[in-house]
Design an enzyme around this catalytic site. Structure first.
Site, PDB file in Angstrom:
ATOM      1  N   GLY A 180      -6.160   8.197 -15.208  1.00 43.61           N
ATOM      2  CA  GLY A 180      -7.364   8.994 -15.037  1.00 43.61           C
ATOM      3  C   GLY A 180      -8.464   8.446 -15.917  1.00 43.61           C
ATOM      4  O   GLY A 180      -8.425   8.594 -17.145  1.00 43.61           O
TER       5      GLY A 180
ATOM      6  N   LEU B 297      -4.186   9.796 -19.107  1.00 45.42           N
ATOM      7  CA  LEU B 297      -5.419  10.541 -18.885  1.00 45.42           C
ATOM      8  C   LEU B 297      -6.406  10.324 -20.028  1.00 45.42           C
ATOM      9  O   LEU B 297      -6.318  10.931 -21.089  1.00 45.42           O
ATOM     10  CB  LEU B 297      -5.097  12.028 -18.700  1.00 45.42           C
ATOM     11  CG  LEU B 297      -4.166  12.317 -17.507  1.00 45.42           C
ATOM     12  CD1 LEU B 297      -3.819  13.799 -17.438  1.00 45.42           C
ATOM     13  CD2 LEU B 297      -4.782  11.845 -16.207  1.00 45.42           C
ATOM     14  N   ASP B 298      -7.336   9.419 -19.772  1.00 44.71           N
ATOM     15  CA  ASP B 298      -8.450   9.155 -20.692  1.00 44.71           C
ATOM     16  C   ASP B 298      -9.695   9.693 -19.996  1.00 44.71           C
ATOM     17  O   ASP B 298     -10.521   8.943 -19.482  1.00 44.71           O
ATOM     18  CB  ASP B 298      -8.563   7.654 -20.960  1.00 44.71           C
ATOM     19  CG  ASP B 298      -9.612   7.321 -22.007  1.00 44.71           C
ATOM     20  OD1 ASP B 298     -10.275   8.251 -22.501  1.00 44.71           O
ATOM     21  OD2 ASP B 298      -9.784   6.128 -22.308  1.00 44.71           O
ATOM     22  N   VAL B 299      -9.779  10.995 -19.955  1.00 47.11           N
ATOM     23  CA  VAL B 299     -10.815  11.681 -19.183  1.00 47.11           C
ATOM     24  C   VAL B 299     -11.798  12.330 -20.138  1.00 47.11           C
ATOM     25  O   VAL B 299     -11.409  13.114 -21.009  1.00 47.11           O
ATOM     26  CB  VAL B 299     -10.190  12.743 -18.255  1.00 47.11           C
ATOM     27  CG1 VAL B 299     -11.268  13.495 -17.487  1.00 47.11           C
ATOM     28  CG2 VAL B 299      -9.204  12.095 -17.292  1.00 47.11           C
TER      29      VAL B 299
ATOM     30  N   TRP C 102      -5.544  10.987 -23.989  1.00 48.01           N
ATOM     31  CA  TRP C 102      -6.383  10.446 -25.051  1.00 48.01           C
ATOM     32  C   TRP C 102      -7.273  11.565 -25.571  1.00 48.01           C
ATOM     33  O   TRP C 102      -7.846  12.330 -24.801  1.00 48.01           O
ATOM     34  CB  TRP C 102      -7.245   9.312 -24.510  1.00 48.01           C
ATOM     35  CG  TRP C 102      -8.066   8.581 -25.540  1.00 48.01           C
ATOM     36  CD1 TRP C 102      -7.735   7.431 -26.173  1.00 48.01           C
ATOM     37  CD2 TRP C 102      -9.362   8.947 -26.044  1.00 48.01           C
ATOM     38  NE1 TRP C 102      -8.728   7.061 -27.050  1.00 48.01           N
ATOM     39  CE2 TRP C 102      -9.747   7.975 -26.988  1.00 48.01           C
ATOM     40  CE3 TRP C 102     -10.224  10.019 -25.795  1.00 48.01           C
ATOM     41  CZ2 TRP C 102     -10.956   8.033 -27.674  1.00 48.01           C
ATOM     42  CZ3 TRP C 102     -11.427  10.079 -26.478  1.00 48.01           C
ATOM     43  CH2 TRP C 102     -11.778   9.090 -27.403  1.00 48.01           C
TER      44      TRP C 102
END
Length: 224
Positions: free
Chosen positions: A67, A142-144, A181
């Protein structure tokens, strides 16, 4: 030192200004003048993939969802770790970021998008997770936005709420793993992960590989 030059810009769905810039061979993406990511500060993006893959191995085919494409460092590292039968889906909310990777950032990591294992999906990763069949993914990275505290788009906060975390757990196979993250420690977020049934580990991450101290936090959560 050469001055920073603006290479391309786009608007988010909320009308905020997203800019791709370059300086002395280094690349950055900023939002309304605030830097979101920089190509010379990507250690935590690499660690995101490494922490996620650590307990999965490469023996069997895997399906991974990343992500947030950003500057492509997490994707590149995942492709280095993954086997030939792994499918790596990349979800990116802002179509221009995908276009920038293909055009301006090809020599950085953009060529990874041409890997036969990669499927690019433009849109909201939270919606993709909610709509995914049960147990579809072995690994979610998920680095959103800015982590649990949304900065780019207010709607991103739903991914980190209890309902969003239940959807994440449902989308993972038994024994699957998700790594979030985060710009910093967030004990309330870790508690929400545990409340929906995850086993959670908080792993400090550095901005630069040689940095003396960690600046960010990776929350690795395993589904039983």
């Amino acid at each position: 030192m050469k001055p920073r030059r603006s290479v391309a810009e786009a608007r988010t769905a909320a009308g905020r200004r997203l800019v791709l810039s370059e300086q002395d061979g280094a690349w950055a993406i900023s939002l309304d003048g605030q830097e979101l990511m920089h190509s010379r500060a990507h250690a935590s993006e690499l660690a995101l993939a490494e922490v996620g893959w650590a307990d999965l191995g490469t023996a069997a085919p895997r399906r991974v969802l990343i992500g947030g494409l950003g500057l492509g460092f997490t994707l590149r590292r995942m492709l280095e770790l993954a086997g030939p039968d792994t499918v790596v889906e990349v979800a990116e909310l802002v179509p221009a970021v995908v276009a920038w990777n293909r055009e301006h950032l090809r020599e950085l990591n953009g060529a990874c998008l041409d890997d036969a294992r990669v499927v690019v999906r433009e849109g909201d990763v939270a919606a993709m997770i909610r709509q995914a069949p049960r147990g579809r993914y072995d690994l979610l990275l998920l680095d959103v936005d800015n982590g649990p505290v949304a900065m780019v788009a207010a709607g991103n906060a739903s991914l980190y709420a209890a309902a969003g975390l239940r959807a994440v757990r449902r989308a993972l196979r038994p024994g699957g793993r998700v790594v979030f993250w985060s710009a910093g420690p967030d004990e309330a977020f870790a508690a929400r992960l545990r409340q929906v049934g995850f086993a959670v580990e908080a792993i400090p991450a550095k901005v630069h590989a040689n940095a003396k101290r960690a600046a960010y936090m990776l929350y690795a959560a395993s589904a039983g």
